[in-house]
Write an enzyme that holds these catalytic residues in place. Structure first.
Site, PDB file in Angstrom:
ATOM      1  N   GLY A  47       0.812  -1.065  -0.121  1.00 54.02           N
ATOM      2  CA  GLY A  47       0.048   0.363   0.028  1.00 54.02           C
ATOM      3  C   GLY A  47       0.586   1.465  -0.567  1.00 54.02           C
ATOM      4  O   GLY A  47       1.295   2.342   1.023  1.00 54.02           O
ATOM      5  N   SER A  49       0.799   3.553  -2.970  1.00 57.60           N
ATOM      6  CA  SER A  49       1.514   4.733  -3.701  1.00 57.60           C
ATOM      7  C   SER A  49       1.103   6.058  -2.849  1.00 57.60           C
ATOM      8  O   SER A  49       1.086   6.649  -3.311  1.00 57.60           O
ATOM      9  CB  SER A  49       0.106   4.822  -4.544  1.00 57.60           C
ATOM     10  OG  SER A  49      -0.910   4.089  -4.271  1.00 57.60           O
ATOM     11  N   TYR A  52      -0.202   6.807   3.805  1.00 55.60           N
ATOM     12  CA  TYR A  52       1.158   6.875   5.118  1.00 55.60           C
ATOM     13  C   TYR A  52       2.204   6.295   4.771  1.00 55.60           C
ATOM     14  O   TYR A  52       3.433   6.250   4.515  1.00 55.60           O
ATOM     15  CB  TYR A  52       0.581   6.291   6.174  1.00 55.60           C
ATOM     16  CG  TYR A  52       0.068   7.977   7.464  1.00 55.60           C
ATOM     17  CD1 TYR A  52       0.815   8.249   7.860  1.00 55.60           C
ATOM     18  CD2 TYR A  52      -1.672   8.239   7.855  1.00 55.60           C
ATOM     19  CE1 TYR A  52       0.579   9.537   8.724  1.00 55.60           C
ATOM     20  CE2 TYR A  52      -1.446   8.913   9.100  1.00 55.60           C
ATOM     21  CZ  TYR A  52      -0.925   9.293   9.017  1.00 55.60           C
ATOM     22  OH  TYR A  52      -1.126  10.838   9.592  1.00 55.60           O
ATOM     23  N   ALA A 111      -2.991  -6.643  -3.689  1.00 55.41           N
ATOM     24  CA  ALA A 111      -1.799  -6.995  -2.524  1.00 55.41           C
ATOM     25  C   ALA A 111      -2.393  -8.517  -1.896  1.00 55.41           C
ATOM     26  O   ALA A 111      -2.080  -9.274  -1.629  1.00 55.41           O
ATOM     27  CB  ALA A 111      -1.961  -5.276  -1.641  1.00 55.41           C
ATOM     28  N   ALA A 139      -5.274  -0.234   1.826  1.00 54.45           N
ATOM     29  CA  ALA A 139      -6.928   0.636   2.053  1.00 54.45           C
ATOM     30  C   ALA A 139      -7.088   0.445   1.027  1.00 54.45           C
ATOM     31  O   ALA A 139      -6.852   0.993   0.016  1.00 54.45           O
ATOM     32  CB  ALA A 139      -6.848   2.300   2.607  1.00 54.45           C
ATOM     33  N   TYR A 234     -16.345   5.146  14.013  1.00 55.76           N
ATOM     34  CA  TYR A 234     -15.267   4.746  14.007  1.00 55.76           C
ATOM     35  C   TYR A 234     -14.489   4.255  15.016  1.00 55.76           C
ATOM     36  O   TYR A 234     -14.620   2.679  14.644  1.00 55.76           O
ATOM     37  CB  TYR A 234     -14.108   6.164  13.639  1.00 55.76           C
ATOM     38  CG  TYR A 234     -12.902   5.710  13.115  1.00 55.76           C
ATOM     39  CD1 TYR A 234     -13.072   6.156  11.371  1.00 55.76           C
ATOM     40  CD2 TYR A 234     -11.893   4.767  13.913  1.00 55.76           C
ATOM     41  CE1 TYR A 234     -11.574   5.859  11.448  1.00 55.76           C
ATOM     42  CE2 TYR A 234     -10.907   4.917  13.310  1.00 55.76           C
ATOM     43  CZ  TYR A 234     -10.700   5.156  11.784  1.00 55.76           C
ATOM     44  OH  TYR A 234      -9.510   3.852  10.492  1.00 55.76           O
ATOM     45  N   LYS A 243     -10.282  -2.503  13.306  1.00 54.55           N
ATOM     46  CA  LYS A 243      -8.663  -2.325  14.312  1.00 54.55           C
ATOM     47  C   LYS A 243      -8.119  -3.320  14.737  1.00 54.55           C
ATOM     48  O   LYS A 243      -7.129  -3.267  15.101  1.00 54.55           O
ATOM     49  CB  LYS A 243      -8.886  -0.341  13.811  1.00 54.55           C
ATOM     50  CG  LYS A 243      -8.856   0.402  12.747  1.00 54.55           C
ATOM     51  CD  LYS A 243      -7.881  -0.347  11.745  1.00 54.55           C
ATOM     52  CE  LYS A 243      -8.058   0.934  10.429  1.00 54.55           C
ATOM     53  NZ  LYS A 243      -6.768   0.449   9.743  1.00 54.55           N
ATOM     54  N   VAL A 273      -5.856  14.443   6.840  1.00 51.78           N
ATOM     55  CA  VAL A 273      -6.775  14.485   4.299  1.00 51.78           C
ATOM     56  C   VAL A 273      -6.074  13.300   3.903  1.00 51.78           C
ATOM     57  O   VAL A 273      -4.727  13.433   3.697  1.00 51.78           O
ATOM     58  CB  VAL A 273      -6.516  15.695   4.537  1.00 51.78           C
ATOM     59  CG1 VAL A 273      -7.948  15.477   3.083  1.00 51.78           C
ATOM     60  CG2 VAL A 273      -7.104  17.494   5.250  1.00 51.78           C
ATOM     61  N   THR A 274      -7.088  12.153   3.964  1.00 52.18           N
ATOM     62  CA  THR A 274      -6.784  11.225   2.701  1.00 52.18           C
ATOM     63  C   THR A 274      -7.958  10.696   1.661  1.00 52.18           C
ATOM     64  O   THR A 274      -9.446  11.049   2.300  1.00 52.18           O
ATOM     65  CB  THR A 274      -6.021   9.589   3.274  1.00 52.18           C
ATOM     66  OG1 THR A 274      -7.127   9.614   4.765  1.00 52.18           O
ATOM     67  CG2 THR A 274      -4.796  10.071   4.594  1.00 52.18           C
TER      68      THR A 274
END
Length: 396
Positions: A47, A49, A52, A111, A139, A234, A243, A273-274
């Site tokens: 992951g 690209s 994080y 992946a 993600a 969340y 999680k 911000v993602t």
């Protein structure tokens, strides 16, 4: 072609190659301005690209001089369609690494699949021998199980009760009320299957069995906890359950690797911000208020600052890695400071459409969202023609 942003909800369907490249270069420049880190030598980032994962790869190469393999699922440009932002980010990273004399390789594909795991293992064996750090930063909204063939889809929902709270359309600035019905048992099961720790465990098992994981290797995956404001949707919702599974996997992996001196962690990072966070109701408004407070206090960090601090102070800072009572690395410590959260909570109580730009940094949030895709980046002429076709060096 002249490339302009086109949005659909929380997704931008276009990306600008020059803007993405400049964003990557600025992260590299930040890392090069900091002290070097005596850290990993050969790194796998699953992951790699955006967000994080990309920042982890940049820190590994440009602070530690590490060779890297990046695994990610991104698309090249085709016809009038631009490539994805992750494609352009990776092309820029690979070019910079090549110029710096650091080995780097990219594998594009699913992946979660056995095929990509096998391809990655073959590459590591041929080019690097073994790796001593595995960063797991996937993600994805869905996953096809490589053994059963079942396809799972994740949902962002509370558990048990309907959730109601403020949210914002960060394009228009309209503050409204989000009402989210609770997840079903099957939705919970599928979300854990997508976002939990099973695939991370599979990666480590296969790398270890193939003999390409160094005995003293470190592996780290990323998580988020956040404040009470977001807990119901969340941390106490479907994502939080996933999680929890990720964190339980870290404990198992730590025992598995620890017999030979290896270690496994989950790092709890700051809200940023993602593409993923933009999809979660309530979170963009919370982040906008958080940004205002942290910027005013001079403690705001982006992905690259967070990952440099994780590597330099925690993973490779010398001595024992600091963790909390649950064994988690906490680089969300500045976000969760009592004074920060008190001010965010005070702002939250008063946020409305009429004052959202005054009481929060929504404009900063919106700008960072577009910068994820290479837009609104200072130094880029967006009225000029740009070639959407960009090759990735060392693409395998």
């Amino acid at each position: 072609m002249i490339i302009q942003p086109k949005t659909r909800g929380f997704i931008c369907t276009t990306a600008h190659p020059e803007g993405c490249a400049l964003q990557v270069q600025r992260q590299i420049d930040y890392v090069k301005s900091q002290p070097a880190i005596t850290g990993p030598k050969n790194v796998l980032v699953v992951g790699a690209s955006t967000g994080y994962g990309l920042a982890s790869r940049i820190v590994s190469s440009f602070a530690s001089g590490a060779n890297t393999v990046g695994v990610y699922f991104d698309k090249a440009a085709e016809g009038a369609r631009t490539a994805s932002a992750g494609w352009y980010n990776s092309a820029a990273f690979e070019q910079a690494a090549q110029e710096a004399g650091v080995k780097s390789f990219s594998i594009v594909g699913d992946a979660f699949s056995d095929e990509i795991k096998a391809k990655t293992i073959d590459l590591i064996r041929t080019e690097l021998g073994q790796i001593d750090l595995v960063v797991y930063s996937v993600a994805s909204p869905r996953r096809t199980h490589p053994k059963t063939g079942e396809t799972f889809s994740s949902v962002i929902k509370p558990l048990g009760e309907t959730y109601t709270n403020k949210t914002v359309n960060f394009h228009s600035g309209e503050v409204t009320t989000a009402v989210i019905e609770p997840a079903t048992e099957d939705e919970l099961r599928q979300t854990i299957a997508v976002m939990g720790g099973e695939d991370w465990q599979m990666w480590i098992d296969e790398l270890q069995q193939a003999g390409v994981l160094a005995e003293t290797a470190t592996t780290v995956a990323y998580s988020y906890i956040g404040p009470e404001i977001t807990h119901a949707v969340y941390r106490e919702g479907t994502i939080g359950a996933a999680k929890n599974d990720l964190e339980a996997t870290a404990q198992r992996l730590n025992k598995q690797l620890g017999t030979a001196g290896g270690r496994a962690y989950v790092s709890v990072n700051k809200a940023l911000v993602t593409q993923s966070s933009s999809a979660i109701p309530v979170v963009p408004l919370y982040i906008s208020a958080l940004y205002k407070v942290m910027k005013e206090k001079g403690i705001h960090e982006g992905c690259i600052e967070q990952m440099y601090r994780l590597f330099s102070e925690r993973l490779y800072g010398g001595g024992e890695t600091a963790v909390d009572a649950k064994g988690l690395i906490r680089v969300d410590d500045w976000e969760m400071r009592a004074d920060v959260q008190a001010e965010v909570t005070q702002l939250w109580a008063n946020l409305a459409t009429e004052n959202v730009y005054e009481l929060s940094d929504l404009e900063g949030y919106r700008r960072e969202f577009f910068q994820l895709f290479g837009f609104e980046t200072e130094g880029v002429d967006y009225e000029a023609e740009a070639d959407p076709i960009v090759d990735i060096p060392n693409l395998r």
